[in-house]
Design a protein around this motif. Structure first.
Motif, PDB file in Angstrom:
ATOM      1  N   ARG A 359       0.812  -1.230   0.000  1.00  0.00           N
ATOM      2  CA  ARG A 359       0.000   0.000   0.000  1.00  0.00           C
ATOM      3  C   ARG A 359       0.837   1.269   0.000  1.00  0.00           C
ATOM      4  NH1 ARG A 359      -1.677  -3.788   3.275  1.00  0.00           N
ATOM      5  NH2 ARG A 359      -3.769  -4.690   3.022  1.00  0.00           N
ATOM      6  N   HIS A 361       2.711   2.319   2.354  1.00  0.00           N
ATOM      7  CA  HIS A 361       2.658   2.933   3.682  1.00  0.00           C
ATOM      8  C   HIS A 361       4.015   2.910   4.383  1.00  0.00           C
ATOM      9  CE1 HIS A 361      -1.976   2.228   4.127  1.00  0.00           C
ATOM     10  NE2 HIS A 361      -1.665   3.103   3.201  1.00  0.00           N
ATOM     11  N   LYS A 387       1.869  -1.134   7.915  1.00  0.00           N
ATOM     12  CA  LYS A 387       0.574  -1.168   8.597  1.00  0.00           C
ATOM     13  C   LYS A 387      -0.551  -0.832   7.614  1.00  0.00           C
ATOM     14  CE  LYS A 387       2.662  -2.105  12.418  1.00  0.00           C
ATOM     15  NZ  LYS A 387       2.600  -3.479  12.973  1.00  0.00           N
ATOM     16  N   ARG A 388      -1.633  -1.554   7.744  1.00  0.00           N
ATOM     17  CA  ARG A 388      -2.756  -1.393   6.824  1.00  0.00           C
ATOM     18  C   ARG A 388      -3.412  -0.018   6.955  1.00  0.00           C
ATOM     19  NH1 ARG A 388      -5.207  -5.558   4.617  1.00  0.00           N
ATOM     20  NH2 ARG A 388      -4.467  -6.928   6.288  1.00  0.00           N
ATOM     21  N   ASP A 389      -3.576   0.462   8.187  1.00  0.00           N
ATOM     22  CA  ASP A 389      -4.341   1.689   8.435  1.00  0.00           C
ATOM     23  C   ASP A 389      -3.484   2.890   8.809  1.00  0.00           C
ATOM     24  OD1 ASP A 389      -6.725   0.275   8.007  1.00  0.00           O
ATOM     25  OD2 ASP A 389      -6.749  -0.413  10.092  1.00  0.00           O
ATOM     26  N   PRO A 430       0.392  -6.625  10.077  1.00  0.00           N
ATOM     27  CA  PRO A 430       0.009  -5.392   9.383  1.00  0.00           C
ATOM     28  C   PRO A 430      -1.239  -4.725   9.956  1.00  0.00           C
ATOM     29  CG  PRO A 430      -0.673  -7.286   8.106  1.00  0.00           C
ATOM     30  CD  PRO A 430       0.108  -7.825   9.257  1.00  0.00           C
ATOM     31  N   ASP A 431      -1.985  -5.426  10.792  1.00  0.00           N
ATOM     32  CA  ASP A 431      -3.258  -4.908  11.278  1.00  0.00           C
ATOM     33  C   ASP A 431      -3.172  -4.246  12.650  1.00  0.00           C
ATOM     34  OD1 ASP A 431      -4.811  -5.769   9.030  1.00  0.00           O
ATOM     35  OD2 ASP A 431      -4.620  -7.819   9.794  1.00  0.00           O
TER      36      ASP A 431
END
Length: 841
Positions: A359, A361, A387-389, A430-431
């Motif tokens: 992504r 990130h 990290k996803r978010d 990652p979450d």
């Protein structure tokens, strides 16, 4: 209807003008016919792209100086710019003391005698301070034992002044100069040698100079056109007292691009000059004009780093400061599209990289030398997952800690994390931002006092440059649009509950943060890819280019006592949206002044900027750049829909690429806006990007694309503000009630980033369209166009702090007049606790 030549009027008449209405002021300026009219000179160029010949007509091309970016000496050009400046001066004079009122108000909100947060280097604490009526800062230092003793007793300004040593007084440097910008000082670890760069033209061609602090005398060496530099000294020089032996520096070429890194040994003959003829050892050269070179140093002082980068990818070399051969070790070879940065903490290297990210990130790897004896290669291994978010924005280090800055990719809210550098357990989830931890926690979140729910408050937070590597002292910074900057000391053992000691609070006289409200607003709209994207992307399977619902964060500030959510309030909308640069939600003197005048102040965190991380930036460049402009227009529309303001009651403000933003939006939706302020606006992007000889053009191909390549010419031409402003005549004649926004534009004569001629040509072409419409229909709603060029400065404007404040107050005077703000003095004096009648009308 007063004539424009106010200087010729008796004083009594000038006093009468002070109380004229905005309509009378504009009518007087326009009726006098004093607006400069640029001559037109036929000029055209043909551009062949993929076998298709395009023809560009530019009747104002003559406004670009023949020798630019060198100093402009063309008499017809300077005569035109001076005529524009005279017209601007007359306009400001027609406002009476309004500009001075705003200047004094903002000056009254500055602690004139102040100092920065101190930083420790070697034997000393260093800081900069200002004095009451002086324009420039003064760099000082105090020995560590003395400073610690003073801090324990309260650190009064008087006691500090008695103990300090002044190492650079910029006020003395600036004597007799119209422009003088001396950047921050660098002092050797043994405290005996100081280096600094100074620019006296505004063209950013800095001269690097050296001072022996024991004698106060300058060394004979002078190095010109230095883009970056690092002293060559042992990492333990603060203890051993070893003197620096030389300096690593990057040098700009004749096109002002830093493409070479040199080493200069102190004492050697120095033939560096403004003509780019150094007599030093060349260490590295970039043969690709789209790439640049810069030097730095690791936080532990053990390595000099050399960065070789474009805006999309890079590589970093390391030089051991103890290596007499100065070998350049490539820490990670360049990969197309992969950006990374390196840091050191203790024995370990750390790599923040986009490589291997799904992504963009960013993630973190840890590295060690494959062979400690030879130190020719680093072995990297995953340490913290992408990290996803959350976007991993930056990394600082101290000897024992990693200081990680994250950004929520949905809201833009910052998150600061401190992690033990020596902890070996990897985090590959990652979450989860914080993995499950044992009793002896190795990872902590920084919490700030008074912010129980960070997601609900628009704010900026960061680790300060005042952090101390050797002592593991961590300093954090918090800023909000309503609450001025606060620096906090953060301690691993005692800062869990958010009870942080205040290192420094920015003092703002005549200001009460309780009178202002700030909030986070989200402008949601459905994107039309046919408008936003080049047609070649319409059928793309990449989800980045699919039709989608866009949510643009907006920071809003207003004064509680003046706020009316009924659509009646004027809106000041600012934005940038390029190069991945974020518009930080911080306290600004100008924003609170506009709020005092009754404006809703909004900052749009649009795509093309880095406000929601790297994907937010990458989604609006090249053949999707129009997303930036559509986001900005959508923000204005949504704020009007929600009754923060109304259509036609909006002011746009932007500078440089932000000037291109407001220019493009002006062309798209002129009726939505009432006035435009464009500082050094990048409005001739097509012409600029076609000229590969200009200083920044080759590097910019990785931001905007190359218009000599297929698809890019048409797409860039479709949003270039200058190429698309010929509609003004037809717009004004289409309907009797059509209103084109008034414009205040600025430029700097020695600005090499955005040539002064860009704004000059743009204003001239718009003015010609207005004149043509007026010739056919004298009763049109004629806008006011005012343009000023600082003849002694560059991209950033004036160098003195009060001179810069006067430039800002000019903008406020223009907008307050355009929006017909009433009872200005009453509003401002009441804010400062005074009765209006004490200072008259």
């Amino acid at each position: 209807k007063p004539p424009v030549a106010l200087s010729a009027l008796p004083n009594a008449v000038a006093v009468v003008i002070m109380v004229l209405s905005v309509a009378e002021i504009r009518t007087g300026m326009l009726a006098a016919g004093g607006a400069p009219v640029a001559k037109t000179v036929p000029f055209s160029q043909e551009v062949t792209v993929a076998g298709v010949v395009h023809r560009l007509e530019d009747e104002y091309q003559w406004l670009r100086g023949k020798a630019w970016p060198k100093l402009v000496q063309d008499e017809d050009i300077t005569a035109h710019l001076e005529a524009e400046n005279a017209y601007c001066k007359d306009f400001l004079a027609s406002l009476g003391d309004l500009q001075e009122t705003f200047f004094q108000t903002m000056k009254g909100r500055m602690k004139l005698t102040d100092r920065t947060v101190e930083t420790r280097t070697g034997y000393y604490y260093y800081y900069s301070r200002t004095e009451e009526e002086l324009q420039y800062s003064i760099d000082c230092r105090v020995p560590v034992p003395q400073f610690d003793k003073l801090r324990a007793s309260g650190l009064s300004d008087e006691a500090l002044r008695q103990a300090e040593e002044v190492i650079l007084d910029r006020n003395k440097l600036a004597e007799g100069k119209k422009f003088c910008k001396a950047l921050g000082t660098t002092v050797s670890l043994n405290g005996k040698l100081m280096a600094y760069r100074v620019d006296t033209q505004g063209d950013e061609n800095y001269c690097l100079q050296f001072v022996d602090l024991a004698t106060g005398k300058y060394l004979p060496e002078k190095l010109w056109n230095v883009a970056s530099y690092v002293l060559h000294e042992p990492s333990d020089a603060d203890k051993s007292g070893a003197a620096p032996s030389g300096i690593f520096y990057s040098l700009r070429n004749k096109n002002l691009r830093p493409t070479k890194v040199y080493y200069h040994k102190f004492g050697d003959a120095c033939e560096g000059s403004a003509e780019f003829a150094p007599n030093d050892k060349l260490l590295l050269q970039s043969k690709n004009e789209m790439f640049r070179l810069g030097v730095g140093r690791t936080a532990d002082g053990e390595y000099v780093t050399v960065g070789h980068s474009s805006s999309n990818e890079n590589e970093v070399f390391a030089i051991d400061v103890n290596d007499v051969n100065m070998r350049l070790v490539n820490l990670l070879p360049m990969v197309e599209g992969v950006e990374y940065s390196v840091s050191k903490a203790g024995p370990h290297w750390f790599l923040r990289t986009k490589g291997g990210c799904a992504r963009d990130h960013f993630r973190l790897e840890r590295g060690e030398w494959v062979d400690e004896a030879t130190r020719q290669e680093v072995r990297w291994s995953p340490h913290i997952a992408e990290k996803r978010d959350f976007a991993f924005e930056s990394l600082r280090t101290t000897k024992d800690f990693l200081l990680l800055s994250y950004l929520n990719v949905e809201t833009g809210v910052p998150m600061l994390v401190v992690r033990r550098a020596a902890h070996n357990e990897v985090d590959l989830d990652p979450d989860v931002l914080f993995p499950p931890q044992p009793a002896d926690a190795y990872c902590k979140l920084v919490s700030f006092p008074g912010i129980a729910q960070p997601e609900t408050l628009s704010h900026a937070a960061a680790f300060s440059s005042a952090c101390d590597y050797e002592l593991n002292h961590i300093v954090t910074v918090l800023d909000t649009p309503a609450l001025p900057t606060t620096w906090y000391d953060w301690d691993w053992g005692s800062s869990d509950a958010g009870a942080l000691p205040v290192r420094k609070q920015k003092e703002v006289p005549n200001y009460d943060p309780e009178e202002y409200h700030t909030e986070r607003f989200y402008a949601r709209y459905n994107e039309d890819k046919n408008l936003a994207l080049h047609e070649t992307l319409h059928a793309s399977s990449d989800p980045k280019y699919a039709d989608s619902s866009v949510s643009v964060p907006v920071t809003v500030l207003y004064k509680k006592s003046l706020f009316r959510k009924d659509g009646s309030m004027p809106l000041l909308l600012e934005g940038y949206g390029s190069y991945g640069i974020s518009e930080e939600p911080v306290w600004r003197n100008t924003h609170t002044l506009y709020a005092d005048l009754g404006f809703v102040v909004a900052t749009a965190h649009i795509r093309g900027g880095g406000d929601l991380g790297e994907p937010w930036y990458q989604s609006a460049k090249f053949l999707s750049k129009k997303r930036t402009f559509l986001d900005f227009v959508a923000v204005a529309d949504k704020l009007a829909d929600q009754k923060y303001t109304s259509a036609g009651n909006v002011a746009l403000v932007g500078g440089s690429a932000g000037g291109m933003l407001v220019g493009a939006c002006l062309n798209m939706r002129p009726s939505l806006f009432k006035a435009i302020v464009a500082h050094v606006p990048f409005v001739t992007i097509l012409d600029t990007m076609l000229d590969g000889e200009l200083p920044l053009t080759p590097g910019e191909f990785k931001e905007w694309g190359n218009p000599r390549e297929e698809h890019y010419f048409d797409y860039m031409r479709s949003y270039c503000p200058y190429e698309n402003c010929r509609f003004v005549k037809d717009f004004l004649l289409a309907k009797p009630d059509n209103v084109f926004p008034s414009i205040f534009a600025t430029a700097g004569l020695s600005d090499y980033r955005v040539g002064y001629y860009e704004a000059a040509k743009w204003v001239a072409r718009i003015r010609a369209g207005i004149a043509a419409a007026k010739a056919e229909a004298p009763s049109i709603n004629e806008p006011l166009l005012v343009f000023e060029t600082n003849m002694a400065a560059g991209h950033a404007g004036a160098s003195g702090r009060f001179d810069r404040l006067k430039e800002v107050s000019r903008d406020v005077a223009f907008l307050s007049t355009e929006f017909n703000i009433q009872d200005v003095r009453s509003k401002l004096y009441l804010q400062q606790g005074e009765k209006p009648q004490e200072r008259g009308h």
